[in-house]
Design a protein around this motif. Structure first.
Motif, PDB file in Angstrom:
ATOM      1  N   VAL A  69       0.837  -0.955   0.058  1.00  0.00           N
ATOM      2  CA  VAL A  69       0.168  -0.178  -0.061  1.00  0.00           C
ATOM      3  C   VAL A  69       1.127   1.320  -0.205  1.00  0.00           C
ATOM      4  CG1 VAL A  69      -1.682   1.272   1.149  1.00  0.00           C
ATOM      5  CG2 VAL A  69      -2.226  -1.414   1.046  1.00  0.00           C
ATOM      6  N   LEU A  93      -1.831  -1.466  -4.225  1.00  0.00           N
ATOM      7  CA  LEU A  93      -2.479  -0.298  -3.831  1.00  0.00           C
ATOM      8  C   LEU A  93      -1.620   1.500  -3.778  1.00  0.00           C
ATOM      9  CD1 LEU A  93      -5.482   1.102  -3.981  1.00  0.00           C
ATOM     10  CD2 LEU A  93      -4.826   1.215  -1.295  1.00  0.00           C
ATOM     11  N   VAL A  95      -1.230   4.897  -4.505  1.00  0.00           N
ATOM     12  CA  VAL A  95      -2.415   6.244  -4.445  1.00  0.00           C
ATOM     13  C   VAL A  95      -1.273   6.909  -4.834  1.00  0.00           C
ATOM     14  CG1 VAL A  95      -3.651   7.230  -3.546  1.00  0.00           C
ATOM     15  CG2 VAL A  95      -2.995   4.864  -3.143  1.00  0.00           C
ATOM     16  N   SER A 131      -2.209  -4.508  -9.863  1.00  0.00           N
ATOM     17  CA  SER A 131      -2.259  -3.837  -8.919  1.00  0.00           C
ATOM     18  C   SER A 131      -3.907  -2.963  -9.303  1.00  0.00           C
ATOM     19  CB  SER A 131      -1.619  -2.578  -9.718  1.00  0.00           C
ATOM     20  OG  SER A 131      -0.888  -2.193 -10.618  1.00  0.00           O
ATOM     21  N   ILE A 132      -3.736  -1.841  -8.131  1.00  0.00           N
ATOM     22  CA  ILE A 132      -4.983  -0.598  -8.397  1.00  0.00           C
ATOM     23  C   ILE A 132      -4.350   0.828  -8.578  1.00  0.00           C
ATOM     24  CG2 ILE A 132      -7.058  -0.046  -7.235  1.00  0.00           C
ATOM     25  CD1 ILE A 132      -7.884  -2.667  -6.118  1.00  0.00           C
ATOM     26  N   SER A 156      -2.306  -1.656 -14.337  1.00  0.00           N
ATOM     27  CA  SER A 156      -3.172  -1.159 -13.007  1.00  0.00           C
ATOM     28  C   SER A 156      -4.289  -1.199 -13.103  1.00  0.00           C
ATOM     29  CB  SER A 156      -2.317  -0.233 -12.360  1.00  0.00           C
ATOM     30  OG  SER A 156      -0.957  -0.061 -12.331  1.00  0.00           O
ATOM     31  N   ALA A 179      -9.860   3.128   1.071  1.00  0.00           N
ATOM     32  CA  ALA A 179      -8.846   2.260   0.783  1.00  0.00           C
ATOM     33  C   ALA A 179      -8.260   0.721   1.257  1.00  0.00           C
ATOM     34  CB  ALA A 179      -7.319   2.797   1.227  1.00  0.00           C
ATOM     35  N   PHE A 182      -9.481  -1.317  -1.428  1.00  0.00           N
ATOM     36  CA  PHE A 182      -8.778  -1.902  -2.043  1.00  0.00           C
ATOM     37  C   PHE A 182      -8.498  -2.630  -1.637  1.00  0.00           C
ATOM     38  CE2 PHE A 182      -9.515   2.958  -4.080  1.00  0.00           C
ATOM     39  CZ  PHE A 182     -10.228   2.738  -5.143  1.00  0.00           C
ATOM     40  N   ILE A 183      -8.308  -2.929  -0.797  1.00  0.00           N
ATOM     41  CA  ILE A 183      -7.227  -3.636   0.361  1.00  0.00           C
ATOM     42  C   ILE A 183      -7.625  -5.356   0.151  1.00  0.00           C
ATOM     43  CG2 ILE A 183      -5.881  -4.530   2.268  1.00  0.00           C
ATOM     44  CD1 ILE A 183      -5.401  -1.343   2.962  1.00  0.00           C
ATOM     45  N   LEU A 186      -8.232  -6.658  -3.375  1.00  0.00           N
ATOM     46  CA  LEU A 186      -6.705  -7.723  -3.484  1.00  0.00           C
ATOM     47  C   LEU A 186      -6.492  -8.490  -3.088  1.00  0.00           C
ATOM     48  CD1 LEU A 186      -4.285  -4.604  -3.921  1.00  0.00           C
ATOM     49  CD2 LEU A 186      -4.779  -5.451  -5.415  1.00  0.00           C
TER      50      LEU A 186
END
Length: 197
Positions: A69, A93, A95, A131-132, A156, A179, A182-183, A186
């Protein structure tokens, strides 16, 4: 408040300002059960190689799959790390990555300084793990089009967060519950993949 248990260990990779108490990454760390954070470097804080080595040193302490992250320059550190090392990464992730070709506000390092410290050129490769990339439409450190290009280069999934600035305390973040979503997304990935060497 109940903590979030993930199958993978989450490794938090802060940006150049390291650990800021009110930052969403710092708050996120308190919400997760299986979590570690890359510690700050004590000297030569702008040196990219030292930052990347810190990521690797922390990963070597973790058994099993990992979700990265990263925020801001932490995203760039992650890209440099993935070009050099191997580890069982379940996903990342990424950002608000900054654009190294753009002029940044005065309180940030110059592109010349960052080039001298090894940040550019940035490796141009598809990441070997899911990946995001979560991007802002009004980030002072990167235009949305530039970040969309990064997402394409890295393979991504691009997520438009809207006008959230640099997604940091100066922009009002603070807690960022998305967040955690998103985690968890994943964490559902079945197979770990190794990063390329």
């Amino acid at each position: 408040m109940e903590k979030i248990l993930t199958k993978a260990t989450v490794l938090i990779i802060p940006g150049l300002r390291d650990h800021v108490a009110e930052h969403w990454q710092t708050i996120l760390e308190t919400r997760l059960v299986k979590v570690r954070s890359v510690p700050p470097v004590e000297t030569d804080k702008l040196n990219c190689a030292k930052r990347v080595a810190r990521i690797q040193a922390e990963l070597e302490k973790i058994e099993g799959p990992v979700i990265l992250v990263a925020h801001s320059a932490g995203v760039l550190m992650t890209i440099h790390w993935a070009a050099k090392y191997q580890h069982a990464i379940k996903g990342a992730l990424l950002v608000a990555p900054p654009d190294l070709t753009q002029s940044w506000p005065e309180n940030y390092p110059s592109s010349d300084t960052l080039r001298q410290e090894g940040w550019s050129p940035l490796p141009s490769q598809v990441l070997p793990f899911p990946s995001i990339l979560a991007a802002s439409t009004n980030d002072p450190l990167a235009g949305y089009a530039a970040v969309a290009d990064m997402a394409k280069t890295w393979g991504s999934q691009l997520v438009n967060l809207g006008a959230v600035g640099h997604l940091n305390p100066a922009a009002g973040f603070g807690p960022w519950p998305q967040a955690e979503q998103f985690i968890q997304q994943l964490d559902l990935v079945d197979d770990c993949v190794m990063s390329a060497s």
